[in-house]
Write an enzyme that holds these catalytic residues in place. Structure first.
Site, PDB file in Angstrom:
ATOM      1  N   VAL A 158       0.865  -1.171   0.000  1.00 35.50           N
ATOM      2  CA  VAL A 158       0.000   0.000   0.000  1.00 35.50           C
ATOM      3  C   VAL A 158       0.906   1.227   0.000  1.00 35.50           C
ATOM      4  O   VAL A 158       1.891   1.286   0.745  1.00 35.50           O
ATOM      5  CB  VAL A 158      -0.922   0.005   1.244  1.00 35.50           C
ATOM      6  CG1 VAL A 158      -1.725   1.301   1.315  1.00 35.50           C
ATOM      7  CG2 VAL A 158      -1.857  -1.198   1.222  1.00 35.50           C
ATOM      8  N   GLN A 173      -4.637   2.707   7.325  1.00 38.60           N
ATOM      9  CA  GLN A 173      -6.067   2.934   7.143  1.00 38.60           C
ATOM     10  C   GLN A 173      -6.840   1.640   6.914  1.00 38.60           C
ATOM     11  O   GLN A 173      -8.004   1.664   6.520  1.00 38.60           O
ATOM     12  CB  GLN A 173      -6.300   3.893   5.978  1.00 38.60           C
ATOM     13  CG  GLN A 173      -5.647   5.245   6.180  1.00 38.60           C
ATOM     14  CD  GLN A 173      -5.844   6.166   4.997  1.00 38.60           C
ATOM     15  OE1 GLN A 173      -6.930   6.234   4.419  1.00 38.60           O
ATOM     16  NE2 GLN A 173      -4.794   6.880   4.617  1.00 38.60           N
ATOM     17  N   GLY A 174      -6.175   0.500   7.119  1.00 37.63           N
ATOM     18  CA  GLY A 174      -6.847  -0.784   6.951  1.00 37.63           C
ATOM     19  C   GLY A 174      -6.917  -1.286   5.527  1.00 37.63           C
ATOM     20  O   GLY A 174      -7.594  -2.279   5.247  1.00 37.63           O
ATOM     21  N   LYS A 214      -5.264  -4.763   5.037  1.00 37.04           N
ATOM     22  CA  LYS A 214      -6.166  -5.786   5.585  1.00 37.04           C
ATOM     23  C   LYS A 214      -7.248  -6.138   4.570  1.00 37.04           C
ATOM     24  O   LYS A 214      -7.575  -7.309   4.374  1.00 37.04           O
ATOM     25  CB  LYS A 214      -6.791  -5.294   6.887  1.00 37.04           C
ATOM     26  CG  LYS A 214      -7.733  -6.281   7.515  1.00 37.04           C
ATOM     27  CD  LYS A 214      -8.323  -5.751   8.796  1.00 37.04           C
ATOM     28  CE  LYS A 214      -9.299  -6.771   9.378  1.00 37.04           C
ATOM     29  NZ  LYS A 214      -9.988  -6.272  10.539  1.00 37.04           N
ATOM     30  N   TYR A 218       0.619 -10.140   9.372  1.00 29.97           N
ATOM     31  CA  TYR A 218       0.216 -11.424   8.806  1.00 29.97           C
ATOM     32  C   TYR A 218      -0.293 -12.373   9.885  1.00 29.97           C
ATOM     33  O   TYR A 218      -1.202 -13.166   9.642  1.00 29.97           O
ATOM     34  CB  TYR A 218       1.363 -12.036   8.007  1.00 29.97           C
ATOM     35  CG  TYR A 218       1.671 -11.193   6.788  1.00 29.97           C
ATOM     36  CD1 TYR A 218       0.761 -11.094   5.744  1.00 29.97           C
ATOM     37  CD2 TYR A 218       2.842 -10.464   6.693  1.00 29.97           C
ATOM     38  CE1 TYR A 218       1.011 -10.299   4.645  1.00 29.97           C
ATOM     39  CE2 TYR A 218       3.106  -9.664   5.594  1.00 29.97           C
ATOM     40  CZ  TYR A 218       2.187  -9.596   4.570  1.00 29.97           C
ATOM     41  OH  TYR A 218       2.432  -8.812   3.476  1.00 29.97           O
TER      42      TYR A 218
END
Length: 139
Positions: free
Chosen positions: A74, A81-82, A85, A113
């Site tokens: 990212v 900011q998720g 995920k 992880y």
């Protein structure tokens, strides 16, 4: 922020992807390399914000027994900011029927992880041609 995650690599902007890699210090990923590694991957997640690629992930799988996840990345400006995920969830959903899913974490990201359900291997082995990576990851 409207986030769109898709798996269509056909028209992906390789320069935007290169910028994402570069933002986290991965400088060897030029458009030709990106085309090759994503072209060889059969599970892909591309994250768009306002029409621009800001993150991605990929995996290779036989669809039944094994898969390996690579490059959950990212852009540094969007981290925390998720989004990573969401990329993991998207990829793992595509691999939901695969018996064993492997990955190698970059140093310092092991906890991420672990939270995604991954555990250390007892018998994991690897070979690295690059001596710096060999020194960092092998016992």
């Amino acid at each position: 922020m409207d986030i769109l995650i898709c798996n269509d690599f056909t028209h992906a902007n390789l320069d935007e992807m290169r910028e994402v890699y570069a933002s986290v210090g991965w400088k060897k990923h030029n458009p030709e390399v990106i085309q090759q590694v994503f072209g060889a991957s059969n599970v892909i997640a591309l994250v768009y914000v306002n029409g621009r690629i800001i993150g991605f992930g990929r995996a290779m799988s036989d669809g039944i027994f094994n898969a390996a996840i690579y490059d959950i990345v990212v852009h540094k400006d969007y981290q925390g900011q998720g989004i990573a995920k969401k990329v993991m969830e998207y990829i793992l959903n595509q691999l939901k029927d695969v018996s064993c899913v492997h990955l190698i974490s970059t140093t310092g990201n092991e906890e991420f992880y672990d939270k995604s359900g991954f555990k250390r291997l007892k018998t994991g082995m690897a070979r690295y041609l690059n001596s710096d990576l060999r020194d960092e990851y092998l016992e």
